[in-house]
Design a protein around this motif. Sequence first.
Motif, short mmCIF file in Angstrom:
data_model
loop_
_atom_site.label_atom_id
_atom_site.label_comp_id
_atom_site.label_asym_id
_atom_site.label_seq_id
_atom_site.Cartn_x
_atom_site.Cartn_y
_atom_site.Cartn_z
N ASP A 115 0.83 -1.20 0.00
CA ASP A 115 0.00 0.00 0.00
C ASP A 115 0.87 1.25 0.00
O ASP A 115 0.56 2.21 -0.71
N PRO A 145 -4.52 6.08 10.49
CA PRO A 145 -5.10 6.28 9.16
C PRO A 145 -4.13 6.70 8.06
O PRO A 145 -4.49 6.65 6.89
N GLN A 187 -6.66 -0.99 11.01
CA GLN A 187 -5.51 -1.21 10.15
C GLN A 187 -6.02 -1.94 8.91
O GLN A 187 -7.19 -2.27 8.82
N ILE A 188 -5.17 -2.13 7.95
CA ILE A 188 -5.59 -2.80 6.72
C ILE A 188 -4.87 -4.14 6.61
O ILE A 188 -3.89 -4.40 7.31
N TRP A 192 -2.55 -5.41 5.08
CA TRP A 192 -1.39 -5.05 4.26
C TRP A 192 -0.52 -6.27 3.97
O TRP A 192 -0.53 -7.27 4.68
N LEU A 227 -4.94 5.64 2.85
CA LEU A 227 -6.40 5.52 2.98
C LEU A 227 -7.07 6.81 2.53
O LEU A 227 -6.57 7.91 2.80
N TYR A 272 -6.12 13.20 5.39
CA TYR A 272 -5.88 11.83 4.94
C TYR A 272 -4.96 11.84 3.71
O TYR A 272 -5.40 11.76 2.57
N ARG A 295 -9.07 1.82 1.19
CA ARG A 295 -7.70 1.62 0.72
C ARG A 295 -7.58 2.16 -0.70
O ARG A 295 -8.43 1.91 -1.54
N GLY A 336 -2.18 2.76 7.80
CA GLY A 336 -2.96 1.52 7.83
C GLY A 336 -2.29 0.42 8.60
O GLY A 336 -2.69 -0.74 8.51
N HIS A 337 -1.29 0.75 9.40
CA HIS A 337 -0.62 -0.26 10.22
C HIS A 337 -0.06 0.41 11.47
O HIS A 337 0.11 1.64 11.51
N ASN A 371 -9.81 -4.75 7.52
CA ASN A 371 -9.68 -3.50 6.77
C ASN A 371 -10.41 -2.35 7.45
O ASN A 371 -10.47 -1.25 6.90
#
Length: 932
Positions: A66, A340, A197-198, A200, A543, A539, A90, A343-344, A194
């Motif tokens: 990402d 955000p 966090q996503i 990833w 994301l 943002y 995402r 994402g981790h 998701n």
Amino acid sequence: MRIFFTRFLIVLLSVVLCQCGTKTDNRISLAGTWHVALDSLNVGEAENWPNTLIEGTEVELPGTLDDAGIGEANTMQPAINNYVMSNLARKHYYTGKAWYQKKVTVPTSWKGKEIALILERIIWESNVFVDGKKVGAANSLIGSHEYNLTDFMSPGEHILTISIDNSNKFPLVNVAGSMYPDERNRDMAHAYTNHTQIKWNGILGDMVLKASDKSTPSNLQVYPKVEENALQIAFDSDGADVPKQLEYEIYDLQRNIISKGSVDEPQVKNGTVSFRLERPEQLEFWDEFNPALYYVKLNIGYHSLETRFGYKSIGNNNGNLTLNGKRIFLRGNLECVIFPLTGHPPMQKEEWAKLIGQAKNYGLNHLRFHSWCPPKAAFEAADEAGFYYQVELPHWSLRVGEDEKTTEFLKQEADKIIRDYGNHPSFVFMAMGNELQGDIGVLNEMTADLKKKDDRHLYATTSFSFQKPTGTRPEVEDEFFIAQWTDKGWIRGQGIFNDKAPHFNADYSENSDHIKIPLVSHEIGQYSVYPDLSEIPKYTGVLKPLNFMAVKNDLENKKLIDLAEDFTQASGKLAAILYKEEIERALKTPSFDGFQLLQLQDFPGQGTALVGLLNAFWESKGIISAEEFRQFNSEVVPLIRFEKAVYEDGEVFTASIEVANFYKRLQGRSLDWSIADEEGNILKEGALSNIDLNIGNNLDLGVIEYPINVGAAKKMTVNVSLRDSKYKNSWSFWGYPKNIAINSDKVVFAKTIEVAQTALKEGKKVLFNPDYKTLQGIEGRFVPVFWSPVHFPNQPATMGLLLDENHVAFDNFPTSSHTDWQWWDLCINSKSIVADSLNVTPLVRVIDNFVTNHHLTNVFEAKVGEGSLLFSAIDITNDLENRPVARQLRHSLIQYMESGSFDPVGTIQIDDLYKLKLQKEDKGFSSKDIYK
């Protein structure tokens, strides 16, 4: 929307091979540029990719696909639907295997050494190859993936290939959010989701090759034995010869040695070496007020081991939670991997220290990591800040125990947690997951096993459960109990604040006293705040806030955009007063040992659950300052108990004073109190002297009495402070006169549409107050949306009131621009009218939820023919003798209508009023209906 690769179209992305980066004598950093190839069809190993050089585009590790913008581009557009409103979007998606490759050079000095590969954090599975030969595989969501490369790497150049698969390896660790149409967004446990966090693909944190002598001792663990005034120290020999005498040193963070010596004949059992030391005199206890940290260093023949620790003991004294023998209270908040920009989770201590610093600014001392475990940097920051952690397995399931492989994976994760993070004093609680259901016997077995292995923490089978009886009382192996209700009733405000008139003399003792282990209330709050659309430009990472953008577009289309900031502030102020009462009621409960907010900051997933007074970046929305929040959320909180928010002439406001003290014993102190009006005039004041405040709940310290004698409605504020300290708190209450005019010769008060129609045709002023139960609209609620109108659609989904407190209509009705406690009776006895197509002016606007965004009102004005109408869907007709707020509102509206200021601008027809009549009977709503 999912990526599909065929055997004839596999996208290969790579970079020019480069040598590895930073190195020391025994460590080589693998951070830098790597080759990468995507393999969603899982053909790479069969086609011998590890044995060939991958060619393509650059990717930087540590990092994620990402971060690099690699994967399927997200083509969704802002729209109010369950795809967009599910969570932050995402910008790129990829699920499946990705192959990372790099040339590394092993120095000649490593000949004969053991070589380990350490990859700090990965989702979910890794496989490692050296020069095309497979080394092995690893699965973990909570800790490092480690490989022994000794038999695969000799001095010289090698090709290191790592395949990482971020697809779900054990589906039964995750509950599915079936309300989300995109399957990628149905996994809910925060270690793999998701929503926060996503999911990833990449490698985070440390990426190193590490050389050591063969048979090198490892895994140094320090077990404080506070009751025995001792330290138990253990390590794994890993085949090394253990001398009969071990030398040790204990020193502080400034490297001052506080103890050193040697130990003869340590105990050796199954490869574990252990011995006991008396506690050095200078070794201080670790806690939130004194986060004292130390290092212990062992010399083991030619080897040495070192680790940091804190001297602490978490325990249970007759049901009270204790730290080092002293009672503590957890003022907690959830942490659900909400970062955000990336994402981790951050992997640097400094970033965690910043987050913890903001949490402490708002009076918190505790974080619960919901269905995940943070990296070592988070523990290090908490150790230094004196902050308490609850960690959990990556587990949120309704089918516990159904799959043996899943259970075995979770047991391995649990062992890894206590091994990798057990030395950190900030690690006080551990649960097997969130709201677990299924075979509770499996959870009891896992909990019992952990208790035997490591007594430095307290353990629980689950953080609450909807499965009964598990969720209503502790399980046999639980050492602490997290619940939103017990077998006797609610222990959080969700089932109370809307159903019962405001009262501030209650706690949860009736429903909690019988719980005999430390009790923490589960996920209190969850009061939704209207989206702060000014966040959208923040943002700038991986994301995109399509959900926020969708709301903004909808408000623009409905000509409500100018009210967006007011919606945020007014709904936020309501949430703030509810969070205050949630926290104070928990602090007043002697059998409570803490609470866990859901939460101080926004949760951007699970249907856009914006329940925070801070945004997802832990930044203030301007709703309440940290100083104001600390008044009711701190180690020392002055409290009062009083019967209600609303009083009439002739009544006496009576409040008993108490103090929740979880700091230290405070002797001979004074408490000052005062009552003031809105202009700041002191109406009465007093003091309590020579007060001793013990640790815990100090009840019935004194009484405040104030006779209500008001000629006009008045808001008053009670202030209580601990003299010569920063600790203070305040509460509002309202006084109303009894004898006021509620009728007028100049205004027709109509309860039926027929009476209203006749008077309006005659050009008269009409205050029309039909039975609200006969009207179309949304059931009146005092509390706002619970959690999210997307995630929990089965609720009356409004978000409080918005009004102009300086409007003439409220000259005789003291109010703020937002809902406060005096509005409770009015909100409950009302309907919110959908005024989308009505040309009316709301005097009391009801904030709709951000999914439907209707023009809502329960008091409005308009011209109807030659007449002038003020319409109230709030009951200001019935039982006014016992409803002083409704009586006062009616009086204030009558006074306004008598004045020259009453001159409605908008125009509607009498038929518009007929259309507001209800066609069928409304069904009632209960708080527990949300979960249906």
